[in-house]
Scaffold this active site. Structure first.
Site, PDB file in Angstrom:
ATOM      1  N   CYS A 197       7.943  -0.401   1.185  1.00  0.00           N
ATOM      2  CA  CYS A 197       8.369  -0.299  -0.025  1.00  0.00           C
ATOM      3  C   CYS A 197       9.873  -0.125  -0.448  1.00  0.00           C
ATOM      4  O   CYS A 197      10.509  -0.733  -1.435  1.00  0.00           O
ATOM      5  CB  CYS A 197       8.029   1.196  -0.777  1.00  0.00           C
ATOM      6  SG  CYS A 197       8.332   2.714   0.254  1.00  0.00           S
ATOM      7  N   HIS A 253       7.847   7.570  -0.166  1.00  0.00           N
ATOM      8  CA  HIS A 253       7.606   6.528  -1.089  1.00  0.00           C
ATOM      9  C   HIS A 253       9.041   6.232  -1.897  1.00  0.00           C
ATOM     10  O   HIS A 253       9.665   7.184  -1.983  1.00  0.00           O
ATOM     11  CB  HIS A 253       6.616   6.455  -2.107  1.00  0.00           C
ATOM     12  CG  HIS A 253       6.248   5.228  -2.942  1.00  0.00           C
ATOM     13  ND1 HIS A 253       6.088   4.125  -1.943  1.00  0.00           N
ATOM     14  CD2 HIS A 253       5.797   5.021  -3.999  1.00  0.00           C
ATOM     15  CE1 HIS A 253       5.644   3.318  -2.986  1.00  0.00           C
ATOM     16  NE2 HIS A 253       5.469   3.812  -4.008  1.00  0.00           N
ATOM     17  N   ASP A 255       6.563  -0.123  -9.492  1.00  0.00           N
ATOM     18  CA  ASP A 255       6.150   0.262  -8.096  1.00  0.00           C
ATOM     19  C   ASP A 255       5.760  -0.719  -7.147  1.00  0.00           C
ATOM     20  O   ASP A 255       4.779  -1.530  -7.447  1.00  0.00           O
ATOM     21  CB  ASP A 255       4.862   1.066  -8.256  1.00  0.00           C
ATOM     22  CG  ASP A 255       4.402   2.025  -7.030  1.00  0.00           C
ATOM     23  OD1 ASP A 255       4.519   1.653  -6.264  1.00  0.00           O
ATOM     24  OD2 ASP A 255       3.929   3.297  -7.193  1.00  0.00           O
TER      25      ASP A 255
END
Length: 493
Positions: free
Chosen positions: A274, A406, A427
């Protein structure tokens, strides 16, 4: 519990021991009570006593202490006094029974003393039992010391075993964290891509021909260090501008960043990529903005994840964030290591991009919320909040946002008619199929659920953001590099 010293039988009480001794261990052979001499008869026993143990004459007590009765242990002032005591109290023990009178003799099973009377034998055995009881007390006192030593040894062994168990758990936990954060030397993007594609083929979800094609494309992409674009969705910000131009009853005003491409995780970085994907999003916006051309003149295409890892390693080699570099052992390439706000800050600064890292280290609102974070983002995007324009397409790049486990990219913020704020977020965990729904002309509030995050939606304990706002001169870059060696993120109280 008492043990018979002659046969080892266990008896519960002293009376039982007495009865056992009298019944099981009485002997008929006469023995000298003074030296345990075994005589064939009582005449021989008397002769032995008279010859071997003559009556003591008057005189001082022997050097070892006052004389004692050999039968009961009573002491006397002289040997003659003890002799008188023996003759008066225990004389029957020295005189044999008359022949043929059938008198039974009793011999002490513990010291070979011969008694002519069971009562006398019992009194004598009581003395032995009393001595046994005192010796048991001594043994127990001594044994208690041994028990303390044994208890200490057992405690030391337990502590050692507990230490080994704690070390094992810490080692397993550390290995778990290494696996979780990609530091277990299990390979990086390339190895994970190949492994997952092979798994897809084995499960029948991918044809072998497609596997070979995708493998070739991946190898070419890695060779040139550029992203293959297979997870990219472009045009979302432009679609949002058109969407907000329409009448929306709940939104009073909205601020949007410059154009941003959305990148989502692939088979090669699922579960750990991520941070790299958010950097690709931020870079895609910076490459659209002419004011950053000088900083990014060596970058024309979005780099792939292994290339980004190498770029961060290059920033470390320049001297940025030595503490963070040490955490990763100065190596990211070929691993599945997670990166965060500090690595993004170091990379951007090494490219001479002026940025700041802000740490929202604790909630600033009720129920663990972070309203200060929303206010900071609004201040970043809105230079003139009182402007009458409903949709403000700002020249600002998006914002990198990190929290535990995250990271995401903030691309805008809504101000609702009730004065509440709502972040618009890309996201990397959202697949391109979902993001492409935002490109349709028939967008509605349902589609925006993918992007909208209200104050009550962000309740992690801590958030960090990295925001770009200009260029650095080469001299400023050097100063930032030196500062990063003792760097502490600015905190919002």
């Amino acid at each position: 519990m008492l043990l018979c010293e002659l046969c080892g039988q266990a008896l519960r009480t002293e009376p039982e021991m007495r009865r056992h001794l009298l019944r099981a261990h009485l002997e008929r052979e006469p023995r000298c009570p003074l030296c345990s001499f075994s005589a064939p008869g009582y005449d021989e026993l008397r002769a032995h006593v008279d010859s071997a143990h003559p009556e003591p004459g008057p005189g001082p007590a022997p050097a070892g202490g006052p004389p004692q009765c050999p039968f009961c242990g009573e002491t006397g002032a002289s040997g003659r006094q003890v002799e008188a005591h023996v003759r008066s109290r225990h004389g029957h023990l020295l005189d044999p029974p008359a022949p043929g009178n059938g008198q039974q003799l009793y011999e002490c099973p513990m010291c070979d003393l011969v008694c002519a009377n069971g009562q006398i034998l019992q009194e004598h055995v009581d003395l032995h039992l009393e001595e046994h009881r005192f010796s048991e007390v001594d043994i127990n006192v001594g044994g208690s010391l041994s028990d303390l030593e044994l208890a200490q040894q057992l405690q030391n062994e337990e502590d050692r075993q507990q230490g080994l168990e704690e070390a094992r758990r810490e080692r397993e936990e550390f290995q778990k964290l290494q696996r979780q954060y990609g530091l277990d030397s299990s390979g990086g993007y390339k190895q994970q891509s190949l492994k997952n594609m092979e798994r897809e083929v084995a499960r029948g979800r991918m044809q072998p021909s497609e596997y070979h094609k995708r493998k070739a494309d991946m190898m070419e992409s890695l060779a040139f260090g550029v992203d293959d674009g297979k997870t990219k969705t472009s045009g979302v910000i432009e679609a949002l501008c058109r969407y907000y131009q329409n009448e929306i009853k709940d939104v009073r005003r909205v601020w949007l960043s410059t154009g941003v491409d959305h990148f989502h995780s692939s088979l090669g970085d699922r579960g750990w990529g991520c941070g790299y994907r958010n950097f690709q999003m931020l870079l895609s916006s910076l490459l659209r903005n002419g004011m950053y051309d000088d900083c990014l003149r060596d970058i024309t295409l979005i780099p792939c994840i292994p290339k980004i890892q190498s770029m961060i390693e290059d920033a470390w080699k320049e001297g940025f964030d030595p503490q963070g570099a040490s955490h990763f052992s100065n190596r990211l390439h070929g691993t599945k290591a997670w990166i965060g706000a500090c690595e993004i800050y170091s990379l951007l600064t090494s490219l001479r991009l002026k940025c700041q890292i802000i740490d929202f280290h604790k909630p600033t609102g009720p129920l663990g919320t972070h309203p200060r974070l929303f206010e900071w983002v609004l201040s970043y995007y809105s230079s003139n909040r009182e402007s009458g324009t409903k949709v403000v397409c700002t020249p600002k790049p998006p914002i990198y946002m990190q929290h535990q486990g995250h990271s995401r990219t903030i691309v805008g913020i809504e101000e609702r008619k009730n004065r509440t704020l709502c972040l618009l977020i890309f996201d990397p965990g959202c697949p391109s199929q979902e993001m492409q729904k935002l490109l349709k002309q028939s967008n509605d509030d349902t589609s925006l659920k993918l992007l909208r995050k209200f104050v009550g939606s962000l309740k992690d304990k801590q958030y960090q953001i990295v925001a770009v706002d200009g260029e650095l001169s080469p001299e400023e870059k050097v100063v930032r590099c030196q500062a990063s060696q003792v760097f502490t993120a600015a905190r919002i109280p």
